[in-house]
Write an enzyme that holds these catalytic residues in place. Structure first.
Site, PDB file in Angstrom:
ATOM      1  N   ALA A 104      -3.430  13.113   2.925  1.00 54.06           N
ATOM      2  CA  ALA A 104      -4.842  12.505   3.572  1.00 54.06           C
ATOM      3  C   ALA A 104      -4.571  12.502   4.822  1.00 54.06           C
ATOM      4  CB  ALA A 104      -4.881  11.172   3.186  1.00 54.06           C
ATOM      5  N   GLY A 135      -1.448  12.915  -0.697  1.00 54.94           N
ATOM      6  CA  GLY A 135      -2.757  13.340  -1.351  1.00 54.94           C
ATOM      7  C   GLY A 135      -2.815  14.903  -1.630  1.00 54.94           C
ATOM      8  N   GLU A 183       4.544   8.594   1.490  1.00 58.47           N
ATOM      9  CA  GLU A 183       3.524   7.621   2.036  1.00 58.47           C
ATOM     10  C   GLU A 183       4.353   6.563   2.260  1.00 58.47           C
ATOM     11  OE1 GLU A 183       2.875   9.435  -0.703  1.00 58.47           O
ATOM     12  OE2 GLU A 183       0.714   9.526  -1.016  1.00 58.47           O
ATOM     13  N   GLU A 193      -0.651  14.876  -5.072  1.00 57.14           N
ATOM     14  CA  GLU A 193      -1.855  14.319  -5.787  1.00 57.14           C
ATOM     15  C   GLU A 193      -3.005  15.221  -6.363  1.00 57.14           C
ATOM     16  OE1 GLU A 193      -2.073  11.057  -3.263  1.00 57.14           O
ATOM     17  OE2 GLU A 193      -1.441   9.567  -4.783  1.00 57.14           O
TER      18      GLU A 193
END
Ligand code: CO8
Length: 261
Positions: free
Chosen positions: A66, A112, A135, A115
């Site tokens: 992200a 992300g 993260e 993911e």
């Protein structure tokens, strides 16, 4: 349609979505997620597209996570939860898309990005690909499904190891863990993904849809329920013209021509 952060192109039975924010290693900001959603809508609606490939632009990254600049601005727990749920919904849509999704992982697939890759059906990685859930180094936890999909794919303890340490793993290690299905030389990645997409485009579309549903839904349930699901989708596949075509083609010793009906 023209987008700013992604590109969509089409080939013989397949579509290719490329995430392209080169200055931030293809990090996902809100706008990119919105564009990705629109592109997925378009792919889903197009009957000519029988397989989707998703990759990242450039030589270095699939998606480096992200967008941390945007994450820094999230003002509250409630907003963090809302944004996580939104991204999760999009990745679940990709996972449940009624056509197979190939993730062509060309470099860093972190946070992300890892993911997103895990929401695909088949992962092909370049030798340069790196996977991780870093993260924890930012003081947060994975939010687009990392704790859940990673644990389901590689087991709880390996998922905990990766999420707790934030360590990156190589494509070969990801292959060993079953996270990816194939590792190929970097310059052959897209060619391999296209070849696979063209192969899948020849298969029976409705059967592929039911295979995805049976495996995705069955993996979340007990064996007996999963077997009932399988029997039900198996039965439904007998209601298609394609199963007559597939079986006739075999008996007549010719290649089938599936129409997705
Ligand atoms: N977000 C924003 N910018 C990024 C990101 C990112 N995720 N990753 C890289 N960049 C930027 C860098 O800041 C740098 O910008 P600049 O050139 O202006 O300095 C540029 O991309 C190039 O990166 P580096 O110079 O760092 O390149 P290196 O080769 O030295 O390192 C790495 C490459 C290892 C990939 C490194 O960039 C890195 O560690 N990136 C961050 C990886 C990361 O932590 N990802 C997880 C983010 S959190 C997340 O994904 C949560 C998902 C759920 C969110 C749910 C709610 C919204």
């Amino acid at each position: 349609m023209e987008w700013k952060n992604i590109a969509l192109e089409q080939g013989d039975g397949w579509a290719l979505i490329t995430i392209q924010r080169p200055k931030v290693l293809n990090a996902l900001n809100r706008e990119t997620l919105e564009e990705l959603e629109q592109a997925v809508d378009q792919v889903e609606a197009d009957e000519k597209v029988r397989a989707l490939i998703i990759t990242g632009a450039g030589d270095k990254a699939f998606v480096a996570g992200a967008d941390i600049g945007e994450l820094r601005q999230i003002p509250s727990a409630a907003e963090g939860e809302r944004l996580a749920a939104r991204g999760q919904a999009l990745f679940s849509r990709i996972e449940e898309l009624d056509k197979p999704v190939i993730m062509a992982v060309n470099g860093y697939a972190l946070g992300g990005g890892c993911e997103l890759a895990m929401s695909g059906d088949i992962l092909i990685a370049s030798e340069k690909a790196r996977f991780g859930q870093p993260e924890v180094n930012l003081g947060v936890i994975p939010g687009y499904g990392g704790t859940q999909r990673l644990a389901r794919l590689v087991g709880k303890t390996t998922a905990k190891y990766l999420c707790l340490t934030g360590e990156m793993i190589t494509a070969e290690e990801a292959l060993r863990l079953g996270l990816v299905q194939k590792v190929v030389p970097h310059d052959q990645l897209l060619e391999e993904a296209r070849k696979l997409a063209e192969l899948l485009a020849q298969k029976a579309p409705v059967a592929m849809r039911y295979i995805k549903k049976a495996i995705n839904q069955g993996a979340e349930t007990d064996l007996q329920s999963g077997l009932r699901l399988e029997a039900s989708f198996f039965g439904l596949s007998f209601d298609t013209e394609d199963r007559i075509e597939g079986m006739d083609a075999f008996l007549q010793k010719r290649n089938p021509r599936f129409r997705g009906k």
